[in-house]
Design a protein around this motif. Sequence first.
Motif, PDB file in Angstrom:
ATOM      1  N   GLN A 209       0.830  -1.207   0.000  1.00 25.27           N
ATOM      2  CA  GLN A 209       0.000   0.000   0.000  1.00 25.27           C
ATOM      3  C   GLN A 209       0.868   1.263   0.000  1.00 25.27           C
ATOM      4  O   GLN A 209       0.563   2.244  -0.677  1.00 25.27           O
ATOM      5  N   PHE A 210       1.933   1.233   0.785  1.00 27.72           N
ATOM      6  CA  PHE A 210       2.799   2.408   0.880  1.00 27.72           C
ATOM      7  C   PHE A 210       3.915   2.404  -0.169  1.00 27.72           C
ATOM      8  O   PHE A 210       4.691   3.352  -0.236  1.00 27.72           O
TER       9      PHE A 210
ATOM     10  N   LEU B 115       6.484   0.455  -0.063  1.00 24.06           N
ATOM     11  CA  LEU B 115       7.726   0.403   0.718  1.00 24.06           C
ATOM     12  C   LEU B 115       8.368  -0.981   0.692  1.00 24.06           C
ATOM     13  O   LEU B 115       9.214  -1.283   1.520  1.00 24.06           O
TER      14      LEU B 115
ATOM     15  N   TRP C  66       7.280   9.591   6.243  1.00 26.94           N
ATOM     16  CA  TRP C  66       6.715   8.250   6.173  1.00 26.94           C
ATOM     17  C   TRP C  66       6.449   7.647   7.534  1.00 26.94           C
ATOM     18  O   TRP C  66       5.531   6.867   7.708  1.00 26.94           O
TER      19      TRP C  66
ATOM     20  N   LYS D 252       3.006   7.964   9.278  1.00 26.21           N
ATOM     21  CA  LYS D 252       1.979   7.196   8.548  1.00 26.21           C
ATOM     22  C   LYS D 252       2.171   5.699   8.791  1.00 26.21           C
ATOM     23  O   LYS D 252       1.216   4.950   8.996  1.00 26.21           O
ATOM     24  N   LEU D 253       3.444   5.308   8.769  1.00 28.55           N
ATOM     25  CA  LEU D 253       3.765   3.902   8.995  1.00 28.55           C
ATOM     26  C   LEU D 253       3.364   3.486  10.407  1.00 28.55           C
ATOM     27  O   LEU D 253       2.753   2.439  10.619  1.00 28.55           O
TER      28      LEU D 253
ATOM     29  N   SER E  37      -0.264   2.889  10.606  1.00 28.28           N
ATOM     30  CA  SER E  37      -0.668   1.618  10.014  1.00 28.28           C
ATOM     31  C   SER E  37      -0.277   0.438  10.892  1.00 28.28           C
ATOM     32  O   SER E  37      -1.001  -0.554  10.989  1.00 28.28           O
TER      33      SER E  37
ATOM     34  N   THR F  74       2.160  16.014   4.779  1.00 32.53           N
ATOM     35  CA  THR F  74       2.086  14.724   5.455  1.00 32.53           C
ATOM     36  C   THR F  74       0.842  14.644   6.343  1.00 32.53           C
ATOM     37  O   THR F  74       0.196  13.603   6.438  1.00 32.53           O
TER      38      THR F  74
ATOM     39  N   GLN G 288      -2.055  13.777   4.224  1.00 27.82           N
ATOM     40  CA  GLN G 288      -2.021  12.353   3.868  1.00 27.82           C
ATOM     41  C   GLN G 288      -2.391  11.496   5.070  1.00 27.82           C
ATOM     42  O   GLN G 288      -3.077  10.487   4.945  1.00 27.82           O
TER      43      GLN G 288
ATOM     44  N   LEU H 111      -5.477   8.630   5.659  1.00 26.82           N
ATOM     45  CA  LEU H 111      -5.382   7.295   6.267  1.00 26.82           C
ATOM     46  C   LEU H 111      -6.428   7.133   7.359  1.00 26.82           C
ATOM     47  O   LEU H 111      -7.057   6.072   7.492  1.00 26.82           O
TER      48      LEU H 111
END
Lengths: 368, 249
Positions: free
Chosen positions: B132-133, B135, B150, B153-154, B157, B180, B183, B187
């Motif tokens: 999804q990311f 990564l 990142w 956000k990580l 998740s 960010t 974004q 999420l």
Amino acid sequence: MNRFIAFVRKEFKHLLRDYRTVLIIFGIPIAQLLLFGHVITTEIKDAEVGILDLSRDEVSTKLTQKLLGSGYFKVSEDIHNVNQIENLFRKGKIRELIVLEENFGNKLRREGKAQIQIITDASDPNTAGILSNYTQSIVARFFSEEMAPGLKPLIQVDQRMFYNEELRSANMFVPGTIALILMLISALMTSISIAREKELGTMEILLVSPLRPLQIIMGKVVPYLVLSVIMAVVIIGVGFFIFHVPIRGSLILLFGLLTLFILLALALGILISTVAKTQQVAMLISLVGLMLPTMLLSGFIFPIENMPKALQYLSIAMPPRWFLAALKDIMLKGVGLAYVWDEILILTGMLIGFTLISVRKFQIRLES
Amino acid sequence: MKYTQRSTRHHDVVIDVQHMYKRFGSFVANDDLSFTVRKGEIFGFLGANGAGKTTAIKILSGLSKPTSGEISVAGYNVYNQTEAIKRNIGYMSQKFSLYDDLTLAENIRFYGGVYGLSRKVTRERMDELLEQFGLMDFKKSLITSLPLGWLQKLAFSVALLHKPSIVFLDEPTSGVDPITRRQFWELIYQAAEGGTTIFITTHYMDEAEYCDRVSIMDQGKIVALDKPQKLKQEYQAGTIYDVFLKIAR
């Protein structure tokens, strides 16, 4: 249980990933042992001395040879003149001067006594004292063996150094280093690793996770327990194989004692971490609060009996003091549980006390 | 963003707080709090520092016990079912919540392990998440090698890895750049669409506008609680920021 295993696995990864720390952990004790064992030694070998033999007869020559043959002394400068002496001491060429008076042999034979003068460089008092003692004992032995074999002296002092006949300093440094290193790994590393989670913010995550507080504490403890036991084995091994420090007592008792002390140190580390908010603070408290007392107040370097009364009482509260006493007894004297039960009882008491306090503090911190 | 229009379709109550008190000696940190949060709702929890937000969050996440009141979270009461609560909630704070000396995969595996997910499930969800990311290539890199944007956000998740029914976000966007943050909110909406309840504290008043409902705390009490739109009408203010100023003064 799986949660706990996941946590312990993470802890081991932290530990192994930080290879520099691991290197230091394994490097320090070995470097320290080698230093203590080889460099900082209180034994004396080949000390540079001067012998001024004013007599130069058969007896004085024999005595001189006896002194030099002992292995403790070696002559670096020939001395012919009294005026040289001061200068040699000043320059540090000799640490001791042995003067045999004129007509040494004759006087001894006729009058039954002759004079020997021992002059030492007491700017280093320990060495001076030891050199003077060595010299006196060699002279005494020489006199009783060579000069008057039939004559019985009125009082004969027969010295024996039990449990460490050769007065090897390694026998003292190896147990001391074990105490120091176990403190270092167990208490210091544990407190830092918990403080790190707090500093990073990951402690909150752990606390809201289904892990129980006790599991978090235990998870932090297990890797360092393993590391500490390995370290203890390494140090004892180095002591045994390189410095010939004996292990006379039972191995089971020895490892029981080691484990007890490691657990105690770990409990102390957790206690520190409940107080310290950052890694720096944890390190400072561990170093000042645990390492220094281990070095100075446990009887490792300075004998407890020689301390001022106040410090003697303070040392009672120091876990390493009891650990060291028991460890030396087991390793050097080879005694059994019957002789070290009191130290073990004190250590166990301390372990229970510190564990209760730190678990309590951990809970309280959770609450507020 | 048009998210403010989103109605709360779900009506199951997942957080039910009735007359919650928390006292520390003579100090009352939470003074008679009562509110409910529904499944899939984004619930904003605002208030100045020291208003009692953190205390309330600690109680709701099972870290601390209230002095009195009837409180249930995800159907479990906070007095003696904290273990069950902990299994059913996620948590993320402004602080860094990943280990910087572990790789991405190791971090995720650790979380999976702690929340009792099987290896297989953890691996599946990890791949899903990394896909999804975008990564995947960073799977075996240390967390520190990732761009800073990142990480929050990580972390979010990862906090959702065990599919909790409620996730508590304690100032998750502090110190994060505007892009960010945007974004990040996407999420949050995604998670809420999927039925996860979001309980969020923030100091950014524009973020409060994104919430389905907002509560504002002052000196241990909840002084306002409604949809952002309604609050603005009630206090005759243009923004939640103005509402906040009128209330907290």
